[in-house]
Enzyme design. Structure first.
Site, PDB file in Angstrom:
ATOM      1  N   CYS A   2     -10.449  31.297   3.069  1.00 28.36           N
ATOM      2  CA  CYS A   2      -9.499  32.055   3.847  1.00 28.36           C
ATOM      3  C   CYS A   2      -8.276  31.193   4.060  1.00 28.36           C
ATOM      4  O   CYS A   2      -8.226  30.038   3.675  1.00 28.36           O
ATOM      5  CB  CYS A   2     -10.081  32.390   5.204  1.00 28.36           C
ATOM      6  N   LYS A 602      -8.800  32.151  -4.422  1.00 28.60           N
ATOM      7  CA  LYS A 602      -8.197  31.091  -5.227  1.00 28.60           C
ATOM      8  C   LYS A 602      -8.923  29.772  -5.058  1.00 28.60           C
ATOM      9  O   LYS A 602      -9.097  29.020  -6.002  1.00 28.60           O
ATOM     10  CB  LYS A 602      -6.733  30.941  -4.810  1.00 28.60           C
TER      11      LYS A 602
HETATM   12  N1  GLU Z   1     -17.698  33.274   7.318  1.00 25.76           N
HETATM   13  C1  GLU Z   1     -16.527  33.889   7.880  1.00 25.76           C
HETATM   14  C2  GLU Z   1     -16.507  35.392   7.681  1.00 25.76           C
HETATM   15  O1  GLU Z   1     -17.203  35.936   6.849  1.00 25.76           O
HETATM   16  C3  GLU Z   1     -15.243  33.238   7.374  1.00 25.76           C
HETATM   17  C4  GLU Z   1     -14.936  33.597   5.960  1.00 25.76           C
HETATM   18  C5  GLU Z   1     -13.666  32.947   5.442  1.00 25.76           C
HETATM   19  O2  GLU Z   1     -13.700  31.742   5.161  1.00 25.76           O
HETATM   20  O3  GLU Z   1     -12.669  33.671   5.267  1.00 25.76           O
HETATM   21  O4  GLU Z   1     -15.799  36.052   8.373  1.00 25.76           O
END
Ligand code: GLU
Length: 607
Positions: A2, A602
């Site tokens: 993210c 990415k």
């Molecule tokens: N594990 C979290 C989720 O599924 C964070 C995922 C991420 O790194 O965007 O919301």
């Protein structure tokens, strides 16, 4: 995977957060959200691209402190309640999180017993509730107490309604960088988001918490020990650039390859000595002479570049070499002999599995160096030594220019090691000269790329597509198949050409598209025999071959000539180009989201 952004200062936070999120969108993008502190916490989240979020926040009140996130779902479907930031039950604490809280189920059970009601399916939501549980007025201590109970990986940013002028951030296995502006401080998971806002940056290390204000920051380790990190200059190549006149980042990046290869090779090939110099691989010749084995570790496209790198090490330097998928290597208790040198290859420099493989090598007392694109990334810093491939920021999820720069950097390393071990002056010079000529060949090919649309039509109409080649051309076939899967969602398989008759040929029937990578090297005749074998069974053939090879051209339904390279090790730098373009055009024909293919991100920072 993210993107995380944060801002503390006197300017309006929302536009700055949105700009940062747009730059990080390529890393993960199923949903996005921001939380801003101004008389309480204001939260806005939306499924889909950052543009959806931008429309929704336009009317939000201004505020000078905020956090933002683009999500790549690991736990819980893509839906607004699962988008970040997540709030505690009093809506006074907001958290954005990258990566995975592994013991979330146990923490959730505990908090539910205490009467907490969860509003999402994410692993992340345990964090705001846990922080609330420990909060007694001191935000840093609340975050510390919560994180001491957490197992897993995280980069987090936390905003408190009670503390409108501060943010708290912490990391374990997932990158965070702080940037110093004039009376304002920026936070991001990728320095790319800081370009133009901060010249000086500070990378947080694992198990550290930072209290961020507009003027300063204060770092402590999870165990409470206070520490400081030196400020670093933000790399100048991190200038944010849009798509220019191109329809997509992928097409722009394909066309940037002459330039990115020039940057990668510049100053590294030393022609008068017939050798090479890679500043980051600062090994004296006596040590290079004693290397017993080279292991190249990578995932996806970087693994394919590693295969070419291994061939270069064996052929140019006669050092036994292998390439292995990092996620397999790290968990198989590998033998690390003391004379070996490992090279960890990664575009983002954040790939979790490659980082895990590096730690495994280091734990066993081995030597590992990074071959990465992103300056200041976790792999670059964990290895301490290594080579930047200098392809410049790559935004499209499907890697193109980073692949060719990785291959070029590994060929330079092969030349450097080879010249120390077995190559004579003239051999080294002729390889080096040819390498330096590659950017021009790439330019020439891209100016007149041939029958790409005919090839793209053929592959996009197939039920499935085969790619094959031999030696380094097999690595190129694998990369071509990966591109087509990523960008056009066309099922495809890649094989060493001679393997086709050991099973896969059973799948060939009338009109199965086959893409053969057949440069004019020592394996050409044999590979063309394999082409004949599938042609005899009705396959429709696309051949990427050396220009002037009229026999190969005549065998093909679609013939794509590429410039000649004399060393077959260099051929991947030109043979991969049509495969990148075919994937791109097939993606367009099938109306795919070229730069942001479904389900992909990415930078793969989870295992
Ligand atoms: N594990 C979290 C989720 O599924 C964070 C995922 C991420 O790194 O965007 O919301």
């Amino acid at each position: 995977m993210c993107g995380i952004v944060g801002y503390v200062g006197s300017r309006q936070a929302v536009p700055l957060l949105l700009e940062g999120l747009r730059r990080l969108e390529y890393r993960g993008y199923d949903s996005a959200g921001v939380a801003v502190v101004r008389d309480g916490l204001h939260l806005v989240r939306r499924v889909g691209p950052v543009a959806n979020l931008a429309k929704a926040v336009a009317v939000e009140p201004p505020g000078g402190t905020g956090i933002g996130h683009t999500r790549w779902a690991t736990h819980g479907v893509v839906a607004e309640p699962n988008a970040h930031p997540h709030l505690d039950s009093t809506s006074r604490i907001a958290v954005v999180h990258n990566a995975i809280i592994e013991n979330h189920a146990a923490i959730l059970a505990l908090l539910e017993q205490e009467g907490i009601q969860f509003r999402s399916e994410t692993d992340t939501e345990v964090l705001p509730h846990l922080i609330r549980k420990f909060y007694q007025g001191d935000p840093v201590e609340a975050v510390r107490a919560a994180l001491l109970l957490v197992q897993g990986t995280y980069g987090i940013a936390v905003a408190f309604a009670d503390h409108p002028d501060v943010l708290i951030a912490a990391r374990n296995g997932s990158p965070l960088v702080l940037g110093k502006g004039e009376g304002e401080t920026f936070l991001a998971s990728d320095p790319q988001a800081l370009a133009g806002h901060a010249r000086q940056v500070m990378y947080l290390e694992d198990r550290e918490i930072v209290l961020i204000t507009a003027e300063a920051w204060d770092i402590t380790r999870l165990d409470g020990v206070r520490i400081t990190h030196a400020l670093e200059e933000l790399a100048t190549e991190l200038v944010w650039s849009g798509k220019g006149s191109y329809a997509h980042h992928m097409l722009k990046e394909i066309h940037e390859q002459p330039e990115s290869l020039r940057r990668c090779l510049s100053g590294r090939v030393v022609l008068d000595q017939g050798g090479a110099k890679l500043g980051g691989l600062d090994l004296p010749p006596s040590e290079i002479a004693n290397i017993t084995r080279v292991g190249l570790l990578g995932c996806g496209t970087s693994f394919h570049a590693s295969l070419v790198g291994a061939a270069a090490m064996e052929n140019l330097a006669r050092i036994p070499a292998f390439a292995e998928v990092a996620s397999e290597f790290r968990h198989r208790n590998p033998v690390i002999d003391q004379g070996a040198l490992f090279l960890a290859v990664s575009q983002s420099g954040e790939t979790a599995d490659t980082l895990g493989a590096i730690r495994e090598v280091q734990l066993k007392g081995g030597r590992v160096m990074g071959v990465v694109n992103s300056v200041g990334s976790s792999i670059a810093r964990t290895c301490g030594h290594g080579v930047y491939v200098h392809s410049g920021p790559e935004i499209a999820v499907a890697s193109t220019k980073a692949f060719t720069s990785q291959v070029a950097a590994l060929l330079v390393a092969g030349l450097m090691f080879g010249r120390t071990r077995i190559l004579g002056l003239h051999e080294g010079q002729s390889f080096g000269r040819e390498l330096l000529g590659v950017p021009e060949l790439v330019e020439r090919y891209l100016d007149a790329p041939g029958a790409i649309d005919a090839a793209a039509e053929l592959v996009s109409g197939g039920k499935y597509v085969f790619f094959f080649g031999r030696g380094v051309s097999h690595a190129v076939a694998m990369e071509g198949a990966l591109k087509l899967k990523e960008v056009a969602y066309v099922p495809c398989m890649s094989y060493p050409a001679a393997e086709m008759k050991h099973g896969p040929i059973a799948l060939i029937d009338a009109n199965t598209p086959v893409v053969a990578v057949v440069p004019d090297d020592t394996m050409r005749d044999k590979t063309l025999s394999n082409v004949q074998e599938v042609k005899a069974r009705g396959a429709r053939i696309i051949i990427v071959h050396t220009e002037g090879d009229v026999y190969a051209a005549a065998l093909a339904d679609v013939s794509i000539p590429v410039p000649r390279t004399h060393s077959s090790l260099i051929s991947p730098l030109v043979t991969v180009l049509p495969l990148q373009l075919i994937a791109y055009r097939a993606g367009i024909m099938l109306d795919r989201d070229i730069d942001r293919p479904r389900n992909l991100a990415k930078s793969v920072t989870v295992e």
